[in-house]
Design a protein around this motif. Sequence first.
Motif, PDB file in Angstrom:
ATOM      1  N   GLY A  34       0.950  -1.297  -0.152  1.00 41.26           N
ATOM      2  CA  GLY A  34       0.490   0.168   0.710  1.00 41.26           C
ATOM      3  C   GLY A  34       1.317   1.124   0.076  1.00 41.26           C
ATOM      4  N   THR A  35       1.845   1.139   0.442  1.00 38.18           N
ATOM      5  CA  THR A  35       2.667   2.324   0.615  1.00 38.18           C
ATOM      6  C   THR A  35       3.863   2.577  -0.392  1.00 38.18           C
ATOM      7  N   ILE A  36       3.725   1.657  -0.916  1.00 39.87           N
ATOM      8  CA  ILE A  36       4.787   1.875  -2.593  1.00 39.87           C
ATOM      9  C   ILE A  36       3.871   2.463  -3.898  1.00 39.87           C
ATOM     10  N   GLU A  37       2.103   1.353  -3.345  1.00 41.77           N
ATOM     11  CA  GLU A  37       1.798   2.139  -4.668  1.00 41.77           C
ATOM     12  C   GLU A  37       1.151   3.957  -4.196  1.00 41.77           C
ATOM     13  N   SER A  38       0.930   4.464  -3.518  1.00 42.35           N
ATOM     14  CA  SER A  38       0.548   5.754  -2.369  1.00 42.35           C
ATOM     15  C   SER A  38       2.070   6.506  -3.227  1.00 42.35           C
ATOM     16  N   GLY A  39       2.765   5.634  -3.021  1.00 39.40           N
ATOM     17  CA  GLY A  39       4.160   6.516  -3.477  1.00 39.40           C
ATOM     18  C   GLY A  39       5.698   6.257  -2.779  1.00 39.40           C
ATOM     19  N   ALA A  40       6.383   7.419  -2.541  1.00 33.84           N
ATOM     20  CA  ALA A  40       7.685   6.708  -1.865  1.00 33.84           C
ATOM     21  C   ALA A  40       7.341   5.749  -0.998  1.00 33.84           C
ATOM     22  N   ALA A  41       9.203   5.136  -0.458  1.00 35.29           N
ATOM     23  CA  ALA A  41       8.495   3.673   0.902  1.00 35.29           C
ATOM     24  C   ALA A  41       9.672   3.598   1.343  1.00 35.29           C
ATOM     25  N   THR A  42      10.675   3.653   2.888  1.00 33.29           N
ATOM     26  CA  THR A  42      11.505   2.893   2.948  1.00 33.29           C
ATOM     27  C   THR A  42      11.707   1.905   3.188  1.00 33.29           C
ATOM     28  N   ILE A  43      12.881   0.858   3.171  1.00 27.64           N
ATOM     29  CA  ILE A  43      12.963  -0.649   2.636  1.00 27.64           C
ATOM     30  C   ILE A  43      13.773  -0.595   4.246  1.00 27.64           C
ATOM     31  N   ASP A  44      13.216  -0.955   5.448  1.00 31.22           N
ATOM     32  CA  ASP A  44      13.958  -1.157   6.226  1.00 31.22           C
ATOM     33  C   ASP A  44      13.999  -2.390   7.085  1.00 31.22           C
ATOM     34  N   GLY A  45      13.461  -3.630   6.176  1.00 36.62           N
ATOM     35  CA  GLY A  45      13.380  -4.456   7.156  1.00 36.62           C
ATOM     36  C   GLY A  45      13.470  -5.296   5.961  1.00 36.62           C
ATOM     37  N   MET A  46      12.972  -6.447   6.013  1.00 39.69           N
ATOM     38  CA  MET A  46      12.692  -8.108   5.709  1.00 39.69           C
ATOM     39  C   MET A  46      11.189  -7.672   4.770  1.00 39.69           C
ATOM     40  N   ASP A  47      10.603  -6.735   3.855  1.00 36.86           N
ATOM     41  CA  ASP A  47      10.169  -6.199   3.639  1.00 36.86           C
ATOM     42  C   ASP A  47       9.622  -6.861   2.306  1.00 36.86           C
ATOM     43  N   ILE A  51       2.397  -7.163  -5.532  1.00 31.33           N
ATOM     44  CA  ILE A  51       0.985  -6.659  -6.902  1.00 31.33           C
ATOM     45  C   ILE A  51       0.052  -7.493  -6.557  1.00 31.33           C
ATOM     46  N   ASP A  52      -1.502  -6.520  -6.947  1.00 25.32           N
ATOM     47  CA  ASP A  52      -2.693  -7.065  -7.684  1.00 25.32           C
ATOM     48  C   ASP A  52      -3.479  -6.256  -7.925  1.00 25.32           C
ATOM     49  N   ASN A  53      -4.747  -6.248  -7.872  1.00 18.36           N
ATOM     50  CA  ASN A  53      -5.518  -5.873  -8.703  1.00 18.36           C
ATOM     51  C   ASN A  53      -5.590  -3.987  -8.004  1.00 18.36           C
ATOM     52  N   THR A  54      -5.345  -3.785  -6.877  1.00 18.18           N
ATOM     53  CA  THR A  54      -5.197  -2.947  -6.555  1.00 18.18           C
ATOM     54  C   THR A  54      -3.530  -2.016  -6.379  1.00 18.18           C
ATOM     55  N   ASN A  55      -2.227  -2.736  -5.639  1.00 16.44           N
ATOM     56  CA  ASN A  55      -1.092  -2.272  -6.150  1.00 16.44           C
ATOM     57  C   ASN A  55      -0.467  -2.942  -6.809  1.00 16.44           C
ATOM     58  N   ASP A  56      -0.006  -1.906  -7.638  1.00 11.44           N
ATOM     59  CA  ASP A  56       0.745  -1.807  -9.050  1.00 11.44           C
ATOM     60  C   ASP A  56       1.922  -0.835  -9.001  1.00 11.44           C
ATOM     61  N   GLY A  57       2.244  -0.004  -7.890  1.00 12.76           N
ATOM     62  CA  GLY A  57       2.605   1.221  -7.783  1.00 12.76           C
ATOM     63  C   GLY A  57       3.433   2.339  -9.425  1.00 12.76           C
ATOM     64  N   THR A  58       3.488   3.447  -9.157  1.00 17.40           N
ATOM     65  CA  THR A  58       3.238   3.736  -9.829  1.00 17.40           C
ATOM     66  C   THR A  58       5.151   4.593 -10.026  1.00 17.40           C
ATOM     67  N   THR A  59       5.278   5.653 -11.525  1.00 18.82           N
ATOM     68  CA  THR A  59       6.374   6.307 -11.574  1.00 18.82           C
ATOM     69  C   THR A  59       7.003   6.899 -10.231  1.00 18.82           C
ATOM     70  N   SER A  60       6.294   6.942  -9.701  1.00 20.81           N
ATOM     71  CA  SER A  60       6.554   7.733  -8.303  1.00 20.81           C
ATOM     72  C   SER A  60       6.893   7.243  -7.627  1.00 20.81           C
ATOM     73  N   SER A  61       6.942   6.142  -6.559  1.00 19.69           N
ATOM     74  CA  SER A  61       6.752   5.397  -6.152  1.00 19.69           C
ATOM     75  C   SER A  61       8.501   4.584  -5.743  1.00 19.69           C
ATOM     76  N   ASN A  62       9.302   5.371  -5.365  1.00 20.60           N
ATOM     77  CA  ASN A  62      10.596   6.227  -4.930  1.00 20.60           C
ATOM     78  C   ASN A  62      10.748   4.412  -3.574  1.00 20.60           C
ATOM     79  N   LEU A  63      11.951   4.543  -3.584  1.00 27.86           N
ATOM     80  CA  LEU A  63      12.213   2.773  -2.835  1.00 27.86           C
ATOM     81  C   LEU A  63      13.898   3.575  -2.109  1.00 27.86           C
ATOM     82  N   SER A  64      13.586   3.979  -0.846  1.00 26.54           N
ATOM     83  CA  SER A  64      15.211   4.047  -0.026  1.00 26.54           C
ATOM     84  C   SER A  64      14.753   2.806   1.178  1.00 26.54           C
ATOM     85  N   PHE A  65      16.382   2.261   0.756  1.00 24.32           N
ATOM     86  CA  PHE A  65      16.655   1.575   1.829  1.00 24.32           C
ATOM     87  C   PHE A  65      17.586   1.571   2.640  1.00 24.32           C
TER      88      PHE A  65
END
Length: 357
Positions: A34-47, A51-65
């Motif tokens: 859900g966070t990735i679908e909404s936009g930027a997301a921090t990857i801070d564990g074993m996350d 991908i489903d019919n609600t969540n498939d990300g966007t071009t602004s779904s920036n990931l920061s480890f």
Amino acid sequence: MPPIGFLRFLSLSLLTVTFVLIANQDVGAADKSGTIESGAATIDGMDTFVIDNTNDGTTSSNLSFSAAGARELTISSNGADADDTANLGTINVGDNNDTSELMVNDASNGDDLIVIVNGAVTGDVATDANDLDIVLTATANNDAGNTTLEFKSGVDIGAGTITLTGDADDTSILKFSGASNQAIEGAIVSTTNDLGSKIIIANGSNTASFSTAIGANAGNGVESLVVEAGTRGSATFSSTVNAKTVDIDTEAGASTMTFTGNVEGETWNIETGGASGDTAAVNFGGNLNLTALNIDKETGESTVTFNGGSAQTVVGNLTTTADGDGIVVIDNSNGVTFNDDFGVAGNGVGSLQITSG
């Protein structure tokens, strides 16, 4: 009744054990879909990102480890998305605290899964062991579905590795389709030598420049390296390349492929397009250890140049699909040694040109 001192000791011991257990739990682990679908997301564990019919990300779904400990994002699909395709923005490793890994699995229903990274990947940090690793596993469900990770910008993971895992009917695919030139730093290997792994160059008139090795010497080679007929593309490989098959098809326009280091594999094919501008220029600066290098000229000219800075050796037959196909240029003052056939009667090379000096 136990002594009060004993009870206090027992209480403190339990508190200490509880603290140790909590401190060692992976508190950052979460479903980040859900966070990735909404936009930027921090990857801070074993996350995870499903991908489903609600969540498939966007071009602004920036990931920061970024976290105190190891972090990992596993991407998969439950098959509910119409095309099992997800978009991401940039991918960045934000600190040098620990390891970071991006894992892309497959769809659980046998569909092909595609993950598109629209922005730059910056995963090179101060400690080589903490550079970003990327793992594609098309065999996670072993259901004859392929997994594609497509990059539209530069990729810099330093000493990190992109690992492609597949089998005879589950292929892990890397695709480079930048609208401008792309620089790629990070080794690319196949878990199984010459099987279940593919690299596609589809960047039009632009060039993808690879600064590190593709495969390894006599092992971990990719099954295929392709310039597709419908997309066109060019690339420069500054290190060694181990690819079982290479198919350069210039039907969509001119392509230039430059291999600076040694190459190895089986049959590599250069096929030009049906228009005069659909040319192929393939340059080799190192040694070749192939089964065959074949030139297949339709209308556009196909030119193969050997231009190493030191003496070169070519192992494997140099063949043509039709008699008179192609131009071979020797532009190496130190000489080029061909160990096997250089054309055959009825299927000879169109022109051999040797530069002076």
